[in-house]
Design a protein around this motif. Structure first.
Motif, PDB file in Angstrom:
ATOM      1  N   ALA A  50       0.831  -1.202   0.000  1.00  0.00           N
ATOM      2  CA  ALA A  50       0.000   0.000   0.000  1.00  0.00           C
ATOM      3  C   ALA A  50       0.861   1.246   0.000  1.00  0.00           C
ATOM      4  N   LYS A  51       1.742   1.337  -0.973  1.00  0.00           N
ATOM      5  CA  LYS A  51       2.666   2.463  -1.014  1.00  0.00           C
ATOM      6  C   LYS A  51       2.155   3.600  -1.884  1.00  0.00           C
ATOM      7  N   GLY A  52       0.882   3.529  -2.251  1.00  0.00           N
ATOM      8  CA  GLY A  52       0.321   4.627  -3.041  1.00  0.00           C
ATOM      9  C   GLY A  52       0.242   4.278  -4.504  1.00  0.00           C
ATOM     10  N   ALA A  53      -0.228   5.218  -5.294  1.00  0.00           N
ATOM     11  CA  ALA A  53      -0.407   4.976  -6.723  1.00  0.00           C
ATOM     12  C   ALA A  53       0.019   6.189  -7.509  1.00  0.00           C
ATOM     13  N   THR A  54       0.527   5.951  -8.704  1.00  0.00           N
ATOM     14  CA  THR A  54       0.910   7.032  -9.600  1.00  0.00           C
ATOM     15  C   THR A  54       0.139   6.860 -10.886  1.00  0.00           C
ATOM     16  N   ARG A  55      -0.661   7.820 -11.232  1.00  0.00           N
ATOM     17  CA  ARG A  55      -1.486   7.726 -12.440  1.00  0.00           C
ATOM     18  C   ARG A  55      -0.942   8.674 -13.501  1.00  0.00           C
ATOM     19  N   ALA A  56      -0.696   8.150 -14.682  1.00  0.00           N
ATOM     20  CA  ALA A  56      -0.238   8.989 -15.784  1.00  0.00           C
ATOM     21  C   ALA A  56      -1.372   9.887 -16.244  1.00  0.00           C
ATOM     22  N   LYS A  57      -1.124  11.180 -16.312  1.00  0.00           N
ATOM     23  CA  LYS A  57      -2.135  12.135 -16.758  1.00  0.00           C
ATOM     24  C   LYS A  57      -1.927  12.431 -18.235  1.00  0.00           C
ATOM     25  N   TRP A  58      -2.824  11.938 -19.038  1.00  0.00           N
ATOM     26  CA  TRP A  58      -2.687  12.098 -20.485  1.00  0.00           C
ATOM     27  C   TRP A  58      -3.298  13.438 -20.906  1.00  0.00           C
ATOM     28  N   THR A  59      -2.455  14.341 -21.385  1.00  0.00           N
ATOM     29  CA  THR A  59      -2.929  15.634 -21.867  1.00  0.00           C
ATOM     30  C   THR A  59      -2.239  15.957 -23.176  1.00  0.00           C
ATOM     31  N   ASP A  60      -2.835  16.892 -23.927  1.00  0.00           N
ATOM     32  CA  ASP A  60      -2.256  17.300 -25.202  1.00  0.00           C
ATOM     33  C   ASP A  60      -0.975  18.109 -24.995  1.00  0.00           C
ATOM     34  N   LYS A  61      -0.746  18.589 -23.783  1.00  0.00           N
ATOM     35  CA  LYS A  61       0.408  19.438 -23.526  1.00  0.00           C
ATOM     36  C   LYS A  61       1.649  18.638 -23.133  1.00  0.00           C
ATOM     37  N   ALA A  62       1.516  17.331 -23.021  1.00  0.00           N
ATOM     38  CA  ALA A  62       2.635  16.506 -22.581  1.00  0.00           C
ATOM     39  C   ALA A  62       3.159  15.629 -23.707  1.00  0.00           C
ATOM     40  N   VAL A  63       4.455  15.328 -23.635  1.00  0.00           N
ATOM     41  CA  VAL A  63       5.104  14.388 -24.541  1.00  0.00           C
ATOM     42  C   VAL A  63       5.422  13.144 -23.716  1.00  0.00           C
ATOM     43  N   TYR A  64       4.973  11.984 -24.173  1.00  0.00           N
ATOM     44  CA  TYR A  64       5.151  10.759 -23.401  1.00  0.00           C
ATOM     45  C   TYR A  64       6.269   9.900 -23.983  1.00  0.00           C
ATOM     46  N   ALA A  65       7.002   9.286 -23.068  1.00  0.00           N
ATOM     47  CA  ALA A  65       8.130   8.445 -23.446  1.00  0.00           C
ATOM     48  C   ALA A  65       8.251   7.313 -22.435  1.00  0.00           C
ATOM     49  N   ALA A  66       9.095   6.352 -22.743  1.00  0.00           N
ATOM     50  CA  ALA A  66       9.293   5.218 -21.841  1.00  0.00           C
ATOM     51  C   ALA A  66      10.700   4.677 -22.018  1.00  0.00           C
ATOM     52  N   GLY A  67      11.220   4.097 -20.947  1.00  0.00           N
ATOM     53  CA  GLY A  67      12.571   3.546 -20.986  1.00  0.00           C
ATOM     54  C   GLY A  67      12.773   2.544 -19.871  1.00  0.00           C
ATOM     55  N   ALA A  68      14.030   2.230 -19.592  1.00  0.00           N
ATOM     56  CA  ALA A  68      14.311   1.202 -18.600  1.00  0.00           C
ATOM     57  C   ALA A  68      15.665   1.413 -17.941  1.00  0.00           C
ATOM     58  N   VAL A  69      15.739   0.941 -16.710  1.00  0.00           N
ATOM     59  CA  VAL A  69      17.030   0.764 -16.057  1.00  0.00           C
ATOM     60  C   VAL A  69      17.435  -0.674 -16.373  1.00  0.00           C
ATOM     61  N   VAL A  70      18.300  -0.818 -17.352  1.00  0.00           N
ATOM     62  CA  VAL A  70      18.721  -2.141 -17.813  1.00  0.00           C
ATOM     63  C   VAL A  70      19.863  -2.627 -16.921  1.00  0.00           C
ATOM     64  N   TRP A  71      19.738  -3.856 -16.415  1.00  0.00           N
ATOM     65  CA  TRP A  71      20.739  -4.355 -15.474  1.00  0.00           C
ATOM     66  C   TRP A  71      21.156  -5.778 -15.800  1.00  0.00           C
ATOM     67  N   ARG A  72      22.312  -6.144 -15.293  1.00  0.00           N
ATOM     68  CA  ARG A  72      22.803  -7.517 -15.400  1.00  0.00           C
ATOM     69  C   ARG A  72      23.780  -7.767 -14.259  1.00  0.00           C
ATOM     70  N   VAL A  73      24.072  -9.019 -14.023  1.00  0.00           N
ATOM     71  CA  VAL A  73      25.050  -9.392 -13.000  1.00  0.00           C
ATOM     72  C   VAL A  73      26.296  -9.916 -13.706  1.00  0.00           C
ATOM     73  N   ILE A  74      27.425  -9.260 -13.456  1.00  0.00           N
ATOM     74  CA  ILE A  74      28.700  -9.634 -14.071  1.00  0.00           C
ATOM     75  C   ILE A  74      29.664 -10.030 -12.965  1.00  0.00           C
ATOM     76  N   ASP A  75      30.122 -11.286 -12.997  1.00  0.00           N
ATOM     77  CA  ASP A  75      31.029 -11.797 -11.959  1.00  0.00           C
ATOM     78  C   ASP A  75      30.479 -11.542 -10.562  1.00  0.00           C
ATOM     79  N   GLY A  76      29.174 -11.763 -10.421  1.00  0.00           N
ATOM     80  CA  GLY A  76      28.545 -11.622  -9.128  1.00  0.00           C
ATOM     81  C   GLY A  76      28.255 -10.192  -8.704  1.00  0.00           C
ATOM     82  N   LYS A  77      28.508  -9.225  -9.569  1.00  0.00           N
ATOM     83  CA  LYS A  77      28.292  -7.815  -9.224  1.00  0.00           C
ATOM     84  C   LYS A  77      27.240  -7.193 -10.131  1.00  0.00           C
ATOM     85  N   LEU A  78      26.348  -6.420  -9.527  1.00  0.00           N
ATOM     86  CA  LEU A  78      25.271  -5.769 -10.264  1.00  0.00           C
ATOM     87  C   LEU A  78      25.812  -4.594 -11.076  1.00  0.00           C
ATOM     88  N   ARG A  79      25.425  -4.558 -12.339  1.00  0.00           N
ATOM     89  CA  ARG A  79      25.818  -3.447 -13.209  1.00  0.00           C
ATOM     90  C   ARG A  79      24.581  -2.953 -13.954  1.00  0.00           C
TER      91      ARG A  79
END
Length: 327
Positions: free
Chosen positions: A8-37
């Motif tokens: 119950a940590k709350g909610a975030t709702r995307a507000k779709w309006t004509d004044k906004a530009v929407y995009a999406a991406g990621a924090v891409v991760w992997r484990v190399i030799d046991g270490k997070l990168r």
């Protein structure tokens, strides 16, 4: 899209309006030799260091944008994990840019398959520790996303798998159908909705398809099954007829999916969805709350992605996000 953190940590709702530009991406991760990168991109034109992201193409839903942009910028194909926040900032045009991010693991196979070479957009890729990423990222909004990601790491819930609750697409109304209710087909709009959710569902790495045996549910998952070259598992245990008769068995269906620990979509009916979400909560030891009811309150063709810990499924729901088709 709506993102709900559990329990119950709350909610975030995307507000779709004509004044906004929407995009999406990621924090891409992997484990190399046991270490997070994590993966940073050095952009050629802007001479900055940031996270992979890009604008939504016409007709796209945010999740498929994130996967497409990561691949276009890095050559790496990923499946999305837990949502890690939304950044908002103003462009020189004074429009607001809204960027949704997910965590996304890059498998060794996906990294080897990348054909990335420096180009006009991206000068270089760099795998760094979270600490080094904080020092290198060019923008404060990226640091906020990184901090959310780091919290998942600290909590030990970075590696997850999704169980997706999908409501069937728009079906012919009962008033316009003379046959058995289970035989009601999708409308033309429903078929368009079924087509439109293939990309977003694939973005979450869905491989297993379980569906009510009602025609409207089977038709909803048909385009996805074709795209994945997978045969759906049809069962009356999650059908509306069984639910109305009291002969449904949601618990066994959900329990099996949670135990399997693999990305799956479960297609059912509006009245049945609250029970499905409740069973996911029960199977994972999650405290039930209003966010469960909200995630089950889906429009035709909409779906809620329930993220569960891959190593400790019984540790509770990590996050829930809801996606609604735009057709």
């Amino acid at each position: 899209m709506t993102v709900r953190q559990a329990p119950a940590k709350g909610a975030t709702r995307a507000k779709w309006t004509d004044k906004a530009v929407y995009a999406a991406g990621a924090v891409v991760w992997r484990v190399i030799d046991g270490k997070l990168r994590i993966l940073l991109i050095h952009r050629t034109k802007y001479r900055d260091i940031t996270l992979p992201k890009g604008k939504v193409d016409p007709g796209e839903m945010l999740a498929e944008t994130a996967v497409r942009e990561v691949h276009e910028e890095t050559g790496i194909r990923v499946s999305l994990g837990v949502p890690v926040g939304v950044s908002r900032y103003h462009l020189p045009s004074n429009k607001q840019k809204v960027v949704h991010y997910w965590a996304a693991e890059a498998t060794d196979e996906a990294v080897r398959a990348s054909t990335f070479v420096p180009n006009r957009e991206i000068a270089a890729l760099e795998w760094v520790s979270v600490k080094k990423a904080r020092a290198r990222l060019s923008y404060p909004v990226d640091l906020e996303i990184l901090d959310f990601f780091a919290n998942l790491v600290d909590d030990g819930v970075l590696r997850t798998f999704p169980v997706v609750a999908l409501r069937h697409a728009k079906a012919l109304p009962r008033s316009e159908w003379d046959g058995a209710d289970a035989a009601r087909p999708l409308t033309e709009r429903g078929r368009r909705q079924a087509d439109s959710i293939v990309g977003p569902l694939r973005a979450f790495g869905v491989r297993k398809i379980v569906t009510s045996d009602a025609v409207r549910c089977v038709q909803t998952v048909k385009p996805l099954a074709k795209a994945l070259d997978r045969k759906p598992v049809k069962t009356e245990k999650i059908s509306q007829d069984a639910w109305e008769d009291g002969t449904d068995d949601l618990r066994s269906v959900i329990g099996r999916r949670v135990r399997a620990g693999k990305p799956a979509v479960i297609c059912s009916h509006g009245p049945v969805l609250p029970g499905i979400l409740s069973e996911i909560a029960l199977a994972t030891g999650t405290m039930q709350g209003s966010y469960i009811s909200s995630a089950a309150d889906l429009e035709p063709g909409a779906f809620s992605v329930v993220h569960l810990s891959a190593s400790h499924p019984g540790s509770g729901i990590i996050a829930i996000e809801t996606h609604v088709p735009q057709v």
